[in-house]
Each structure stands twice: as C-alpha cells, then as structure tokens.
Design a protein around this motif. Structure first.
Motif, PDB file in Angstrom:
ATOM      1  N   VAL A 138      64.912-125.153 -26.717  1.00  0.00           N
ATOM      2  CA  VAL A 138      66.072-125.575 -26.969  1.00  0.00           C
ATOM      3  C   VAL A 138      66.366-126.764 -27.497  1.00  0.00           C
ATOM      4  CG1 VAL A 138      68.035-125.539 -25.465  1.00  0.00           C
ATOM      5  CG2 VAL A 138      66.352-123.981 -25.020  1.00  0.00           C
ATOM      6  N   GLU A 147      62.175-118.391 -16.834  1.00  0.00           N
ATOM      7  CA  GLU A 147      61.681-119.620 -17.278  1.00  0.00           C
ATOM      8  C   GLU A 147      62.696-120.534 -16.970  1.00  0.00           C
ATOM      9  OE1 GLU A 147      59.633-120.316 -20.765  1.00  0.00           O
ATOM     10  OE2 GLU A 147      59.317-122.554 -20.300  1.00  0.00           O
ATOM     11  N   LEU A 184      67.258-116.553 -23.227  1.00  0.00           N
ATOM     12  CA  LEU A 184      66.955-117.814 -24.411  1.00  0.00           C
ATOM     13  C   LEU A 184      65.667-117.560 -24.958  1.00  0.00           C
ATOM     14  CD1 LEU A 184      68.590-121.176 -23.110  1.00  0.00           C
ATOM     15  CD2 LEU A 184      68.921-119.883 -25.208  1.00  0.00           C
ATOM     16  N   LYS A 200      63.753-115.128 -25.404  1.00  0.00           N
ATOM     17  CA  LYS A 200      62.929-114.168 -24.791  1.00  0.00           C
ATOM     18  C   LYS A 200      62.593-114.503 -23.232  1.00  0.00           C
ATOM     19  CE  LYS A 200      61.482-111.526 -28.685  1.00  0.00           C
ATOM     20  NZ  LYS A 200      60.565-110.963 -29.504  1.00  0.00           N
ATOM     21  N   ARG A 201      63.345-115.581 -22.688  1.00  0.00           N
ATOM     22  CA  ARG A 201      62.867-116.027 -21.438  1.00  0.00           C
ATOM     23  C   ARG A 201      64.306-115.779 -20.757  1.00  0.00           C
ATOM     24  NH1 ARG A 201      58.796-115.583 -22.718  1.00  0.00           N
ATOM     25  NH2 ARG A 201      56.904-117.016 -22.809  1.00  0.00           N
ATOM     26  N   ARG A 202      63.961-115.354 -19.483  1.00  0.00           N
ATOM     27  CA  ARG A 202      65.297-115.029 -18.553  1.00  0.00           C
ATOM     28  C   ARG A 202      65.871-116.396 -17.724  1.00  0.00           C
ATOM     29  NH1 ARG A 202      64.649-112.562 -13.925  1.00  0.00           N
ATOM     30  NH2 ARG A 202      62.817-112.027 -14.168  1.00  0.00           N
ATOM     31  N   ILE A 203      67.012-116.620 -17.934  1.00  0.00           N
ATOM     32  CA  ILE A 203      67.648-117.843 -17.418  1.00  0.00           C
ATOM     33  C   ILE A 203      67.777-117.379 -15.664  1.00  0.00           C
ATOM     34  CG2 ILE A 203      69.342-119.570 -17.306  1.00  0.00           C
ATOM     35  CD1 ILE A 203      67.322-119.629 -19.757  1.00  0.00           C
ATOM     36  N   PRO A 204      67.331-118.344 -14.873  1.00  0.00           N
ATOM     37  CA  PRO A 204      67.761-117.832 -13.578  1.00  0.00           C
ATOM     38  C   PRO A 204      69.151-118.092 -13.286  1.00  0.00           C
ATOM     39  CG  PRO A 204      65.914-119.548 -13.579  1.00  0.00           C
ATOM     40  CD  PRO A 204      66.255-119.416 -15.217  1.00  0.00           C
ATOM     41  N   SER A 236      57.315-125.210 -24.300  1.00  0.00           N
ATOM     42  CA  SER A 236      58.202-124.748 -23.293  1.00  0.00           C
ATOM     43  C   SER A 236      59.744-124.395 -23.667  1.00  0.00           C
ATOM     44  CB  SER A 236      58.199-126.145 -22.292  1.00  0.00           C
ATOM     45  OG  SER A 236      59.155-127.203 -22.822  1.00  0.00           O
ATOM     46  N   LEU A 237      60.508-123.913 -22.813  1.00  0.00           N
ATOM     47  CA  LEU A 237      61.873-123.698 -23.233  1.00  0.00           C
ATOM     48  C   LEU A 237      62.401-124.718 -23.834  1.00  0.00           C
ATOM     49  CD1 LEU A 237      63.671-121.088 -23.695  1.00  0.00           C
ATOM     50  CD2 LEU A 237      64.112-121.185 -21.056  1.00  0.00           C
ATOM     51  N   ASP A 238      62.404-125.630 -22.555  1.00  0.00           N
ATOM     52  CA  ASP A 238      63.025-126.959 -23.228  1.00  0.00           C
ATOM     53  C   ASP A 238      62.859-127.638 -24.461  1.00  0.00           C
ATOM     54  OD1 ASP A 238      64.064-128.229 -20.398  1.00  0.00           O
ATOM     55  OD2 ASP A 238      62.138-127.631 -19.932  1.00  0.00           O
ATOM     56  N   PRO A 262      60.098-112.368 -19.057  1.00  0.00           N
ATOM     57  CA  PRO A 262      59.999-113.382 -17.793  1.00  0.00           C
ATOM     58  C   PRO A 262      60.920-114.342 -17.471  1.00  0.00           C
ATOM     59  CG  PRO A 262      58.246-113.864 -19.737  1.00  0.00           C
ATOM     60  CD  PRO A 262      59.244-112.618 -20.176  1.00  0.00           C
ATOM     61  N   GLU A 284      71.111-109.774 -18.102  1.00  0.00           N
ATOM     62  CA  GLU A 284      70.227-110.762 -18.067  1.00  0.00           C
ATOM     63  C   GLU A 284      70.560-111.619 -19.170  1.00  0.00           C
ATOM     64  OE1 GLU A 284      66.153-109.563 -18.598  1.00  0.00           O
ATOM     65  OE2 GLU A 284      66.254-109.002 -16.401  1.00  0.00           O
ATOM     66  N   VAL A 285      70.495-113.298 -18.730  1.00  0.00           N
ATOM     67  CA  VAL A 285      70.831-114.266 -19.609  1.00  0.00           C
ATOM     68  C   VAL A 285      69.394-114.474 -20.251  1.00  0.00           C
ATOM     69  CG1 VAL A 285      71.823-116.496 -19.748  1.00  0.00           C
ATOM     70  CG2 VAL A 285      72.494-114.861 -18.113  1.00  0.00           C
ATOM     71  N   VAL A 309      72.883-122.818 -22.527  1.00  0.00           N
ATOM     72  CA  VAL A 309      72.953-121.731 -21.346  1.00  0.00           C
ATOM     73  C   VAL A 309      74.096-120.882 -21.263  1.00  0.00           C
ATOM     74  CG1 VAL A 309      73.048-121.537 -18.846  1.00  0.00           C
ATOM     75  CG2 VAL A 309      71.253-122.837 -19.966  1.00  0.00           C
TER      76      VAL A 309
END
Ligand SMILES: [K+]
Ligand SMILES: [K+]
Lengths: 444, 444
Positions: B227, A439, B335, B337-341, B222-224, A437, B332-333, B318
C-alpha cells in the motif's frame, strides 16, 4: 435494464423533455426562443430540485415557463421516491434489498398492500401539505399582490418548498418576507416535512392517529425515524445558534434586524441551508465563517426518502457511530441499541468518498475555467449544486458556459447519487465466492 | 497510565522543555529573552515536525536556537516511531494489538529479538539517511556559503527533510535552489524515505540484501509495504502532473522556468506537499486551483510509521477499497487479495471523521478571530498545521495571538492523532458483552 440504469435514464428523460419545453418561445416572457444553455440549466436545476438559477425565474420566464419549472420540480422532488417506485413497477423489476426492507416494513406495519398504495399515499401526503401551504401562504401574498398573482405566488412557493426545490419568483428569494413569521414559518414547515422523508411522516401520522383513537400500545419507531428526527432537530438547533452567533454583527445580514427578526432569519437559514435553498438574507453578504458553515450544512443535507439532497443525515450518523465504536474499543456499530450491518457502513463510506471526490474534482475544474472568481464562492456553488441546495453567493449567472455545463452534470450526479450512478455505469455486480486471507494494516 | 496517555504526555513534555529552551536569551540572535508565544509556537511546530514558523528561523534564532529546533524536530519526527516504542518500554506497557502485529511481523521475518533492536535499527536507518543527505547537500551549499555555514546548512536541511519537519534556514525555504537538481533531489529523497515508514524501508533493505546474496526465494511483502509503495508512487505522479498543468501559465510560479525547471519544481511540490513542507516556489503566489490541490494532498498526508502526518495513505486506501467493495456488491473489503478486518475499516472512518471535524472547527474559529484574512489562506493554514505539513501562503506571522495558540493545539492534535488523543482523554475502554439486534437504515 438494471434498476439503477432505469432511474438514471428516467431523470435524463425528464430533463430532456424539460429542456425542450423551456426552450419554446411561449416559455419566456420575451416570447423569443430560449437560450439552450439557460433551458438546460434551468430544467436540470428544476428536475434535480436544486434551485440554482442563471436567470431571474420571476421575470425571465412566462407563466407557462414558470409552470413547467414547477411541474419539473414536482416530478423530480416528489418523484425521487414516487417515480423510483413507479419505474420499478413499470419495468417489472424488484426492489433492491434496501428499498424492499423499507417498503416491506411500511406495508407490514401499516397494513397496506402493494406499491400502488404507497404511491397513492405519497401523493396524498404531498397534496395535503402543499394545499395547506398554499392556504397559509395566500394570507401572506394576497394582501400585497392581489388574488391572481397572490394565488400563483402561493402555489409556486408552496410546491417549491415542499419539494425542497428552492425556486422563487422573487429575485431576492424570500428576503422581502424575512420578518413575516407566517411566510417564513410556513415555508420552513414545508421544507422540513418535505425533507424528513416519507416514512418518518407516515410513522408520525400512525402515532398521532393511535393517540387520537385512544390506543395506548407503544409504537415501535423505526431506526430511520429515530435517526431522522433526532438528527434534524439537532442540526436545526446547532445551525440556528451558529448563524445567529456568526452573523450577529454583520450589518448586511442580521445586525439591522431586531432580536425576533435576527432569530427568525437565523432559524430560516438553518432550515433552508441543508437542502431547500431559499434565503431570507443575502448569501453573498454573509461572512466567510457563515459561508463556510453553510457549506458544511449543505454537504450534510437532508434525510433519505424525502425530497432533499446531500450526503444525508443517516450517512453522517453511521459514520459518527463508527467513530464512537472505535473510541470505545467495541466492534459493533450501534445506533439507538440497534446494530448497523457492515454493508451499510461500507455504503456510508462509499457515499462520503464519492461525494467528496466529486466536489473536489468539480471545484478544481471550475476554479480553472473561471479563475477570476473567489475560491470560496466557487466551492460554495459546487457544494450547493451537488447537494441540490441551490443557494448561491450570486455567481451562477456570471459563470462561463463550460462551468455551467459542469454544474448541470454536478446537479445530476448529486440527485441520482454517486453510488447509484456508478452502479448504473458498471452494471449489476457478479457475485463471487473467492475468499481471501485477512491481513492487518497500519491506519491513521 | 494508558499507552495513549503516555504518548500524549510525552509529546507535551518535550514541547514544554523546548519552549523553555527557545525562550532563553542564548536562543535568539538578538540575545534578548524570546517572546513566549514565538517560543511555544516554534517548539510545538518543531516537535510536531510541522514547520510552520512565525519568525524567520535563519535570522531570528541563534545557532543554539536553531540547534534546539533541529533536536526537537529529530526527537519529534524520528521519535514518532522510536519514542513511542521507548516510552512503552520505559513504562513497562505492552504494545497495542496493531503495533504488536506490525512489530512481531518485523521480528519474525527479520529474525530480530526484542524492541531494543528495533529502536537501534530505526536510529541506524536515520543516521545512514541523514549522513548521506548531509554529504550530498554539502556539495550544494559549501560552494556558495563556505565550509562552516555550508556544513550547518547541510546538517540542518538534511535532518529537517528526513524528519519531514519543513524548517529551513532560508527565508524563502528552498526557492533559491529551485533549479539545483542536487539539492532538490537529495531533499526529495530524504522526504520520501522519511515519510514512507520504517517497515517499508526495512522490507526494501531485506529484499535488496537477499538479491545481493543471490537468494532467489520470493519475499512476501507486507500489505503495509504494498500500500505504501503503490500509493506513494501514484500520488507523487498525480501531484507532479497536477501542479505542472495548473501552475504552467502562472508567471509567479512555473512560467518563468524552462521545461526541466518546471518539471523539477512540480515534482518537488508534489513530494513536499503531502507532509514535508519545504517549498521551491512561492506558495502565496500559487493559483487558487494550485492551493486547493495542495490542501487535498496535505490532508491525505504520508504513510503511517514514518515521520509524516495527515490522514495517512493507508486510511485513504481502506476508504477507497470500501467504496469499491460496495460498488461491486461484495461484502469483503479487499486490498491486494487480503481481507481488511472490519475494526480497521471503523478506525479509518474514525480517523477521517475526527480529522475533518477538527479542520472544520479550527477553520471556523480562526475565520472568526482573523476575519480579515482570505478564507482560502486560513483553510490552507489549518490543514497545513493539522497534517503537520508546514506550508503557508505567508499569513502565519500575521495571525492574531488566539489564532496562533489555536494552531499550536491543532499541530499537537494532528501529530498525536485525533483518535489517540480522544482515547487518552476517555481512558481505556471497558469491554462489554451486551449484544443488540441488527436493524437496517436508509443511507445516502
Ligand atoms: K434545493
Ligand atoms: K512538515
């Protein structure tokens, strides 16, 4: 073997053979067995078309040694495109998508068949430019050095310039010819065309041929062509103005020259800095500002598909286009009304991150091993080695043995490319079909 | 007015008010009208929580001057998050998508309502940390300086550290306390939590509260958060080891200390370098290697959403994830297990390109205006100003007036951010619906 491993081993093999040849007694002018560090450093510098030298090429090496250096540079420089193609044919491997598209484009548009034709065309282009260079340089060197030495000087500097190798038989590179428009402009032409990439030359040739044959249909130039031409012209102009302005009042570089001489020296510095590595002014006497600008230009480097090194102009353009995109609040990265695929953006980031990381690590290590040298000189040397430029403030010979060996590795990494080397080490990626997914994240 | 313009003008306004206050005779210990350059530089340095100083804060400024500096730093640092939110509320503007998502997340998960609550929560967090810091620092400063001065020192350094402002009332920053575990670790704690970002503190608080209340449901961080925590711990560890190893044998920095002292000093240098700007060893006496590593760490900077500056840890992550993606041949980028837009990837590139370009241009200009200074010292000073760090090899006061004014602009750009400033200048982007065909390009 994967393609990337083949290329990495190919370069290593040529370096190994070169080192052995340069160690032989007949390679040195003294007739003694050569120091292995000197042989390894020189062979790597030649194959990687860097041009950094720990000895004076013109006096330390015999004619045979010089010839080997030139052949290694020719194999390394020209072969950056050609040997890659050859190796792939030899191992029966397919091109990776990127090369495939570039080459297919060339095939389709130029009506050529098969890779052998491309290789023949690259070799022919090289010979045409090098021979033209030799003929022009003869007029510069023969009056002063006579026919025998003049011919060798013309051959050596023409081949060295076309391959952006930066090796010179003069101890002070081209400083002795800094006001000779013939020599400086010939060398500049060879450097620019050698560094602009084979495809750009081919497209220019086709365009010129169509003009001469009176065809009026509009040629569609590739994105590579547009980016290469515009970035090269832009960087050459900016570099000339910058070097002129910054070194204007430096008595050891430009101040003692007349206006034409100042302009010619600034132009040549701009041409040579991004990858060739010749110099017509003393690099070690430049101002700190001049050295810093030189470092930035060296890091950017030449166009891909040519004989030059560095991060590459296209990488710079993709990254600045991304910046423009985000400032305009858009989501598509555009260059000349063409959308840049996202994998290409990621690749540009990879090249930048890998290059910066390599330069930082190597600079840190050498500033530890050779802590008595000035930081700026070490930083300059490392970027010069990594971007296969070969300019130096003059510290190369004085570096410690560990530092020299680290520079050998740096030149190699810089030539094969961080990403290619990493993928050679990591092996072919296994495709995956897991999706994650999305994020968001706060950035910057 | 666009949000970005509001923020840029907000910072300018506070700097202008600060400059006027610091020019007043009651702000200087001499009782004379202050030099406008000193007042402007100090006010900018305070509002941008940089901490570079052209005079000795502890002796040049009166109590009132010092109080103004502290208030400006509090407004600038804490306000980097809070005033942004405030200004947006005041002007009735909506958050941009990025802020909106981050804040909505906080609202949804923490069950809070409205922006006013966030601001109150930020202020409460700040007060809790600063008061804790003051109480701890009192034990360090009162025995030596008595209650009156000790209290002021504790308040000043606690607030300065939480806001990552780097201002100190001691001429040699915290060098006098380099072996005081209490002072060094308290300041370190304030710096780390102030620089790690409000959201990370909030998520930690919620996690701790749930543990205490015996709730066993798994909190989704959160991803924040992930990271920020992982990168901060990693960089702190790497920095400590690097400074320890590099400065170990430098008699002017670590060599004279015992093992505990060496470790504490290396740890503090690692904590303070990425954005705070205090120092417990003499920066000007560090080895070139140490200075170079410091420059790299300063450039990376702190986590977003805190009081720190620099390119930001998330930008680094990133970019390195993009590199990993391309090496693995994926598209897909990822981090954690989350995809970075992709827009986020583009933004990270924009931040990097803008930051590098600013540092290169400013370094070039100052190396011209102040050509007698060593290149490394200028480069160090520029990165320190841009990343709002405030460390200096000691050249700040000796800089020419043009160089000081350029640094003022650099601190401002570094604080509001290159991208935000550019979008403030360019205005809101107009959406476009033209689509262009994709074309490939040779990169790297
Ligand atoms: K070269
Ligand atoms: K700071």
């Amino acid at each position: 073997m994967t393609v990337s491993r083949t290329i990495c081993f190919g370069f290593l093999t040529v370096i190994a053979v070169g080192t052995i040849l340069l160690m032989m007694p007949f390679s040195t002018s003294s007739g003694n067995w050569n120091n292995p560090i000197v042989a390894l450093f020189t062979a790597t510098s030649a194959v990687c078309v860097t041009g950094l030298a720990v000895v004076d090429t013109g006096t330390y090496f015999s004619f045979w040694g010089q010839l080997f250096i030139l052949l290694l540079a020719q194999i390394g420089g020209l072969g950056y495109m050609t040997t890659t193609t050859f190796l792939i044919l030899l191992t029966g491997r397919r091109f990776d998508l990127r090369q495939k598209m570039a080459i297919q484009q060339a095939l389709d548009r130029r009506g050529m068949q098969g890779s052998a034709k491309i290789i023949r065309s690259i070799i022919a282009t090289t010979l045409i430019f090098e021979i033209t260079g030799i003929l022009l340089l003869l007029r510069g060197f023969v009056p002063e050095h006579g026919w025998a030495k003049g011919l060798w000087l013309a051959i050596f500097h023409s081949v060295s310039a076309w391959n952006n190798a930066g090796f010179s038989l003069f101890a002070d590179s081209l400083s002795g010819y800094q006001s000779s428009k013939l020599v400086i402009l010939t060398i500049s032409g060879l450097i620019i065309f050698g560094g602009i990439g084979y495809q750009v030359i081919l497209e220019t040739f086709v365009w010129l041929r169509d003009r001469f044959q009176g065809r009026r249909e509009n040629q569609i130039f590739s994105l590579d062509f547009k980016v290469a031409i515009s970035t090269t012209v832009f960087l050459l102009a900016v570099g000339t103005v910058a070097f002129f302005g910054v070194e204007l009042r430096n008595i050891e570089t430009l101040k003692s020259l007349n206006f034409d001489g100042k302009f010619l020296a600034a132009l040549f510095q701009s041409v040579t800095t991004r990858t060739a590595g010749f110099n017509s002014i003393d690099i070690g006497s430049m101002t700190n500002t001049g050295l810093f600008i030189t470092i930035a230009f060296m890091f950017i480097g030449a166009c891909p598909g040519g004989t030059g090194g560095g991060m590459k102009t296209t990488t710079l353009r993709v990254l600045t286009s991304c910046t423009k995109t985000i400032l305009q609040g858009k989501e598509e990265v555009l260059l000349y009304k063409r959308r840049i695929p996202i994998p290409l953006v990621l690749k540009a980031i990879g090249v930048l991150v890998g290059s910066v990381a390599t330069v930082i690590v190597v600079t840190t290590v050498i500033s530890l091993t050779d802590s008595s040298l000035s930081f700026l000189e070490i930083f300059f040397e490392v970027v010069s080695a990594f971007a296969t430029v070969g300019l130096s403030t003059g510290i190369t010979a004085a570096l410690s043995i560990p530092a020299k060996l680290i520079l050998v590795v740096t030149m190699y990494i810089g030539r094969v490319g961080v990403l290619l080397l990493m993928s050679a080490i990591l092996g072919d990626p296994r495709p995956t079909s897991i999706h994650y997914p999305e994020e968001n994240l706060l950035v910057g």
